[in-house]
Each structure stands twice: as C-alpha cells, then as structure tokens.
Motif scaffolding. Structure first.
Motif, PDB file in Angstrom:
ATOM      1  N   UNK A   1      14.749  -9.456   0.164  1.00 39.85           N
ATOM      2  CA  UNK A   1      15.061 -10.453   1.199  1.00 39.85           C
ATOM      3  C   UNK A   1      13.844 -11.310   1.516  1.00 39.85           C
ATOM      4  N   UNK A   2      12.663 -10.691   1.611  1.00 35.86           N
ATOM      5  CA  UNK A   2      11.446 -11.453   1.903  1.00 35.86           C
ATOM      6  C   UNK A   2      11.181 -12.495   0.808  1.00 35.86           C
ATOM      7  N   UNK A   3      11.381 -12.113  -0.472  1.00 38.63           N
ATOM      8  CA  UNK A   3      11.172 -13.049  -1.566  1.00 38.63           C
ATOM      9  C   UNK A   3      12.128 -14.229  -1.472  1.00 38.63           C
ATOM     10  N   UNK A   4      13.396 -13.955  -1.148  1.00 34.75           N
ATOM     11  CA  UNK A   4      14.383 -15.031  -1.042  1.00 34.75           C
ATOM     12  C   UNK A   4      14.052 -15.984   0.099  1.00 34.75           C
ATOM     13  N   UNK A   5      13.626 -15.430   1.231  1.00 35.21           N
ATOM     14  CA  UNK A   5      13.313 -16.272   2.392  1.00 35.21           C
ATOM     15  C   UNK A   5      12.068 -17.115   2.120  1.00 35.21           C
ATOM     16  N   UNK A   6      11.077 -16.564   1.434  1.00 30.56           N
ATOM     17  CA  UNK A   6       9.859 -17.306   1.131  1.00 30.56           C
ATOM     18  C   UNK A   6      10.136 -18.525   0.245  1.00 30.56           C
ATOM     19  N   UNK A   7      11.189 -18.471  -0.538  1.00 28.23           N
ATOM     20  CA  UNK A   7      11.505 -19.574  -1.454  1.00 28.23           C
ATOM     21  C   UNK A   7      12.491 -20.576  -0.865  1.00 28.23           C
ATOM     22  N   UNK A   8      12.902 -20.390   0.379  1.00 31.06           N
ATOM     23  CA  UNK A   8      13.843 -21.323   0.986  1.00 31.06           C
ATOM     24  C   UNK A   8      13.240 -22.720   1.099  1.00 31.06           C
ATOM     25  N   UNK A   9      11.970 -22.811   1.512  1.00 26.25           N
ATOM     26  CA  UNK A   9      11.298 -24.099   1.679  1.00 26.25           C
ATOM     27  C   UNK A   9       9.903 -23.989   1.071  1.00 26.25           C
ATOM     28  N   UNK A  55       5.396 -14.290  11.166  1.00 30.72           N
ATOM     29  CA  UNK A  55       6.662 -13.636  11.512  1.00 30.72           C
ATOM     30  C   UNK A  55       6.700 -12.202  10.992  1.00 30.72           C
ATOM     31  N   UNK A  56       6.366 -12.009   9.722  1.00 34.14           N
ATOM     32  CA  UNK A  56       6.392 -10.672   9.131  1.00 34.14           C
ATOM     33  C   UNK A  56       5.332  -9.758   9.759  1.00 34.14           C
ATOM     34  N   UNK A  57       4.216 -10.341  10.194  1.00 34.40           N
ATOM     35  CA  UNK A  57       3.146  -9.548  10.781  1.00 34.40           C
ATOM     36  C   UNK A  57       3.468  -9.137  12.218  1.00 34.40           C
ATOM     37  N   UNK A  58       3.900 -10.116  13.031  1.00 34.40           N
ATOM     38  CA  UNK A  58       4.161  -9.845  14.448  1.00 34.40           C
ATOM     39  C   UNK A  58       5.420  -9.004  14.655  1.00 34.40           C
ATOM     40  N   UNK A  59       6.410  -9.187  13.818  1.00 31.38           N
ATOM     41  CA  UNK A  59       7.687  -8.490  13.967  1.00 31.38           C
ATOM     42  C   UNK A  59       7.921  -7.555  12.784  1.00 31.38           C
ATOM     43  N   UNK A  60       6.920  -6.744  12.489  1.00 31.15           N
ATOM     44  CA  UNK A  60       6.977  -5.913  11.289  1.00 31.15           C
ATOM     45  C   UNK A  60       8.110  -4.892  11.342  1.00 31.15           C
ATOM     46  N   UNK A  61       8.495  -4.456  12.529  1.00 28.23           N
ATOM     47  CA  UNK A  61       9.580  -3.482  12.643  1.00 28.23           C
ATOM     48  C   UNK A  61      10.939  -4.125  12.412  1.00 28.23           C
ATOM     49  N   UNK A  62      11.003  -5.465  12.465  1.00 33.35           N
ATOM     50  CA  UNK A  62      12.290  -6.155  12.373  1.00 33.35           C
ATOM     51  C   UNK A  62      12.307  -7.175  11.243  1.00 33.35           C
ATOM     52  N   UNK A  63      11.527  -6.913  10.178  1.00 29.77           N
ATOM     53  CA  UNK A  63      11.444  -7.869   9.063  1.00 29.77           C
ATOM     54  C   UNK A  63      12.816  -8.104   8.453  1.00 29.77           C
ATOM     55  N   UNK A  64      13.564  -7.046   8.259  1.00 32.92           N
ATOM     56  CA  UNK A  64      14.890  -7.187   7.647  1.00 32.92           C
ATOM     57  C   UNK A  64      15.785  -8.073   8.508  1.00 32.92           C
ATOM     58  N   UNK A  65      15.802  -7.814   9.833  1.00 29.81           N
ATOM     59  CA  UNK A  65      16.623  -8.634  10.735  1.00 29.81           C
ATOM     60  C   UNK A  65      16.172 -10.082  10.728  1.00 29.81           C
ATOM     61  N   UNK A  66      14.864 -10.327  10.702  1.00 32.92           N
ATOM     62  CA  UNK A  66      14.348 -11.685  10.702  1.00 32.92           C
ATOM     63  C   UNK A  66      14.737 -12.424   9.415  1.00 32.92           C
ATOM     64  N   UNK A  67      14.702 -11.740   8.294  1.00 36.20           N
ATOM     65  CA  UNK A  67      15.101 -12.367   7.026  1.00 36.20           C
ATOM     66  C   UNK A  67      16.579 -12.744   7.034  1.00 36.20           C
ATOM     67  N   UNK A  68      17.394 -11.853   7.561  1.00 37.61           N
ATOM     68  CA  UNK A  68      18.817 -12.151   7.630  1.00 37.61           C
ATOM     69  C   UNK A  68      19.087 -13.336   8.552  1.00 37.61           C
ATOM     70  N   UNK A  69      18.358 -13.412   9.675  1.00 32.18           N
ATOM     71  CA  UNK A  69      18.531 -14.556  10.573  1.00 32.18           C
ATOM     72  C   UNK A  69      18.043 -15.850   9.928  1.00 32.18           C
ATOM     73  N   UNK A  70      16.955 -15.806   9.148  1.00 33.53           N
ATOM     74  CA  UNK A  70      16.464 -17.001   8.454  1.00 33.53           C
ATOM     75  C   UNK A  70      17.510 -17.541   7.486  1.00 33.53           C
ATOM     76  N   UNK A  71      18.142 -16.645   6.769  1.00 33.08           N
ATOM     77  CA  UNK A  71      19.176 -17.091   5.830  1.00 33.08           C
ATOM     78  C   UNK A  71      20.390 -17.623   6.570  1.00 33.08           C
ATOM     79  N   UNK A  72      20.688 -17.059   7.748  1.00 31.65           N
ATOM     80  CA  UNK A  72      21.856 -17.525   8.509  1.00 31.65           C
ATOM     81  C   UNK A  72      21.602 -18.878   9.171  1.00 31.65           C
TER      82      UNK A  72
END
Length: 521
Positions: free
Chosen positions: A395-403, A415-432
């Motif tokens: 998911x992180x790889x896909x989100x990094x290539x969005x822009x 984002x990945x550093x500050x919200x390390x416990x919620x990286x998966x949720x943040x990636x899903x929200x980025x794609x949404x």
C-alpha cells in the motif's frame, strides 16, 4: 471445708471403730474439724458442701447483669473473657479476675440459677436492621508517638455489629477506598444491600436536597455491585453512629496503648485484635458476640461479583485457549484476538458486563470487550479484521506513486513517521480521497505546502485543506472574470444606464453660509 475424699476417710474410719482423737492423729486434722464431720451424715454433708463450695461471692452484685447477658444469648455457653470484658466496660474495674468470674458462674450453674443450653442458636428478637441489609463505612486518622500517621478505614455490619478495619500510611483516595471495600466484602463473606457513607469528597461530588452526584469511579463501583446508597446529611453523625463508635474504639482500645514505627507493624496485630476483641467480645448494644451473630448474618449477604477494579489481580483470572482463528469462547460467544495468539493460552478476567484478556507470559492486557447478550455471536475489534488483500508495504508503494511531486513525497514521509501506528489506515484514506477523482496539481501543491508548514500530516486534514483551496480558487476565478468584463466594456454598469450628475457653483454654497450667519465677517 475438707474435701469429699477426706470426708469419706473420716466416715470409713468411724465404721471401723476409730475414735475421734485417733482419726485426728491419723489424718493430722484439728479435733474440732474431725468432730464436725464425724457426726455429719451424707445428705447433710452434700447440702453443706454445695452451700460452701463457692465461697468467692465478690460477683454477687453483678449477678443480674451476668444472667441478663446469658438470657440475651439464649443461655449459650459464652467465652469467659468476653463476659468479663462486657462487665468491665459497663462497670469499670471489677473486684476479681477472670478465674474468679469463672468460679462464680460455675456456682450459678451448680445452684441451678443458670442453666446452659448447649444447642441454642443465635437469634436477635428485634435487630436494628434485618440481616444483610446495611454496612456503615467511615474514615479516621491517628498519629502514633513515633510520628507515623495512620489513615483508618472502618466498616461495621449494622445488624450483627461485625467489624472490619484496615490501615494505610498514605491519604485515602477513591480507588483505595474501593479496594478496601472489596477486601471488606471478602472479610465479611459477601455484599450488603446498602452502604452508609457521609459526604466525603472521595465518594460524593455534591448533594442538593437529595440529588447526589458521586465521583466517576465510585459511581462505576456502585453500579457494578448493585449497591443502594445512604448518604448522611452534613453534621448528622447519628445516621452512622455504629461506625463512628468503631473508629473511636479502634483509637482508644487498639492504637492508644501501642506505638508503631511502620505500617507493617501496625497491621500485624490488627486482624488478631479484630477476631479477639472487636468481634470476639460481647457488644454493649446487642449483648451478643458479633462473631457469633455474623455466622447467621453472612447467609443473608449477596455474593461478591468480579470487579473491574480487580482486573489486574492474578487471583481471579482464568485460563482460556484461543482457537486456530485466534478466538476465545466466553459465555457462548467468540471474541477475536490478534492473529499471533492462535492456539495460545491467554488469561481472562470476567465481570458482569466486560471481559478483559491478558497475555499469560507478560501479564499485559491484550484487549477488552463488552460482553454480548446474543449467544453465538463473534465480536472483533477493527484492528483485528483488516483486509489482508494488500500488505502495508504494498500500500505504501502504491500511495507513493500517486503523484510524482516532491511535496507529495515529503508529506508522505512525515505522515508515515508521525502516524506510524496507522500507516495502513492512512494509505487506504489516501487512495480513497485522491485516486478516484481528478486532482488539480497546483491546488494539491498549495494544500501540501500548507499542511507541511502547519505540521498537519493526516490524510483527512490534507483532504479538507485541498477542498478549501479548491473553493478559494473557484471564487478567485469568478472575480477575475467579472473584472475582465468591466475592463472590456467601460460603459457597462451592471443592468442600468449611466446616471446624470448636476454640478453646482461654489457661490451658491457661500450664499447659504452667509444667510445662516456662519460666514467670516
């Protein structure tokens, strides 16, 4: 008075033909004593002996009180120390010791003035309150000669007067009061229906004409144990006089004659004192021994429920084995655990409404659930049921290539550093938020710059910021269009023709000023 065996020897010698003087010489007794018993038949001796056997009559003045105590206890055999303590409390120093009292009571029994009932059960004809109804609670302080300050927790069952006391060397708090109450319920063997307390700030926030607000923790405890509360009015000690007397009794009878250096020293003899004195002696109020009456009252107490305030204790935890799907079964329902606990034994602590699950090795709490009222249901936390179609790394790889922009990469790093416990949720929200729709790169750069500058690195904030700049950009476009139309057609003034303006001469205004007398002379 001679003994019974000596009387027999005198009578046997008499039947054998010995004279009084010969018997006196043989037994080394006074001739007058031998003469007295020589002529006394058995019935006369028995009556004489009974009348003179108990010569210590120093307790004759207390006979009515002694008999009254035994009648109140249905003539049960009583502990002599308890009877002696009762008389001493009531009358002060007594004329004899406990052995003297014991001999006197034997005399009352032998003369049929006191008939003991060895099978009588304890019964209080008119108790103050029904058994199991009420427990009174109060607090106190005592400073020992050594300087040690003890904080006292005291409780007493209103019906049997069965008492519980505990010390601590730090100020009482709401949580410690709850812990003492739980230990008190263990000691008395159950939970009463009602607690009597005063308006202490540890338990009560405020009271207004009967509307009582309890502290949050104490309110949870009341609801958990289904307790009815009786909160005394201010300056109303009579409402809980029993426990007020207990605190006073602890100070005067246990603490006043002892000095302690540490809390451990103070608590060492406390339990023994409770069993021996506080609960083992006759109560002045009921004239019965609290420990004996309590045996009947404890059958009327409710069972103590598992408390949320004891969930960290190992004693009440149970072992449960998670199945292959990392679920444990509790009361016909399944509760999901993290996948690493598949086929693993864990510990649970069960209350009336919740279940707490602990790691058996580390003792750390894994998860807590509210118990489901629906049998057969499977409950799962959101963190345990995430889709496994994509790993977090993918998911992180896909989100990094969005822009491709540098700002996007910089924002994701934070984002990945500050919200390390919620990286998966943040990636899903980025794609949404950003993948499905057409994104304006310039507006996105504005939003990214703003979020980085103000250190708001969640995808939800970025989405809100993007839409804000998007609206502002739309407004600016409308204003630019309007200004362009005016510049292209200077004669256009919205929807009406140009207005005609009349110009007046300055002389007219000067004439008006002179007419009103405001001009310069």
């Amino acid at each position: 008075m001679i003994t019974k065996s000596m009387y027999k020897i005198i009578q046997q010698s008499k039947r054998q033909g010995y004279s009084k003087s010969a018997i006196s010489d043989l037994l080394s007794l006074d001739p007058r004593t031998v003469s007295k018993y020589y002529s006394m038949d058995e019935e006369t001796y028995r009556t004489y002996r009974l009348a003179h056997q108990y010569r210590e009559k120093v307790f004759d003045d207390y006979e009515s009180s002694i008999l009254e105590v035994y009648r109140a206890n249905e003539n049960r055999p009583l502990n002599m120390t308890a009877v002696y303590d009762y008389l001493e409390e009531r009358y002060g120093p007594l004329p004899g010791n406990e052995q003297t009292l014991r001999n006197y009571i034997r005399y009352l029994i032998a003369t049929d003035q006191l008939q003991l009932n060895h099978q009588a059960r304890i019964y209080t004809p008119v108790p103050d309150l029904p058994f199991g109804r009420q427990l009174q609670v109060d607090f106190g302080q005592w400073r020992c000669s050594s300087g040690l300050l003890l904080y006292i927790f005291g409780a007493v069952l209103s019906a049997s007067r069965y008492k519980y006391v505990m010390f601590q060397d730090r100020p009482l708090q709401t949580r410690t009061v709850i812990e003492h109450l739980l230990e008190c319920f263990d000691y008395i063997g159950g939970v009463p229906r009602e607690l009597v307390i005063d308006q202490d700030h540890l338990l009560v926030v405020s009271e207004n004409a009967g509307d009582i607000i309890y502290t949050q923790e104490f309110k949870s405890f009341i609801d958990e144990q289904s307790l009815t509360m009786y909160v005394c009015r201010k300056a109303d000690p009579e409402s809980k006089g029993k426990v007020e007397n207990l605190i006073k009794y602890v100070k005067q009878n246990f603490l006043s004659v002892r000095d302690f250096q540490t809390l451990e020293d103070a608590t060492t003899g406390l339990r023994e004192w409770l069993d021996r004195r506080a609960n083992g002696k006759i109560s002045q109020a009921t004239r019965q021994i609290p420990a004996e009456v309590w045996k009947q009252e404890r059958t009327h107490l409710r069972s103590l429920r598992h408390s949320i305030f004891r969930k960290d204790s190992l004693i009440e935890r149970e072992d449960r084995t998670a199945n292959a799907n990392a679920c444990i079964s509790v009361e016909a329902c399944l509760y999901q655990l993290p996948s690493r606990y598949r086929n693993t034994v864990v510990e649970i602590y069960l209350t009336a409404h919740q279940v707490f699950v602990f790691d058996r090795v580390t003792g750390q709490e894994i998860v807590e659930y509210v118990l489901s009222p629906i049998p057969g249901k499977t409950l799962c936390k959101r963190a345990f049921k995430r889709s496994s179609s994509h790993t977090t790394t993918e998911l992180k790889k896909k989100v990094l290539t969005l822009f491709p922009g540098e700002l996007w990469q910089q924002f994701l790093k934070h984002n990945f550093s500050k919200l390390s416990r919620y990286v998966r949720d943040q990636c899903l929200e980025a794609r949404r938020y950003f993948q499905p729709q057409k994104i304006d790169d310039d507006i996105l750069d504005q939003a990214l710059s703003y979020c980085i500058e103000h250190e708001t690195f969640s995808m939800a904030n970025l989405n809100d910021t993007y839409h804000y700049f998007e609206r502002e950009s739309a407004r600016a476009t409308v204003h630019e269009t309007a200004r362009a139309e005016v510049a292209w057609n200077p004669g256009r003034h919205d929807n009406h023709a140009p207005l005609a303006i009349t110009n007046r001469s300055v002389d007219e205004y000067n004439a008006l000023i002179q007419q009103k007398g405001y001009g310069v002379k």
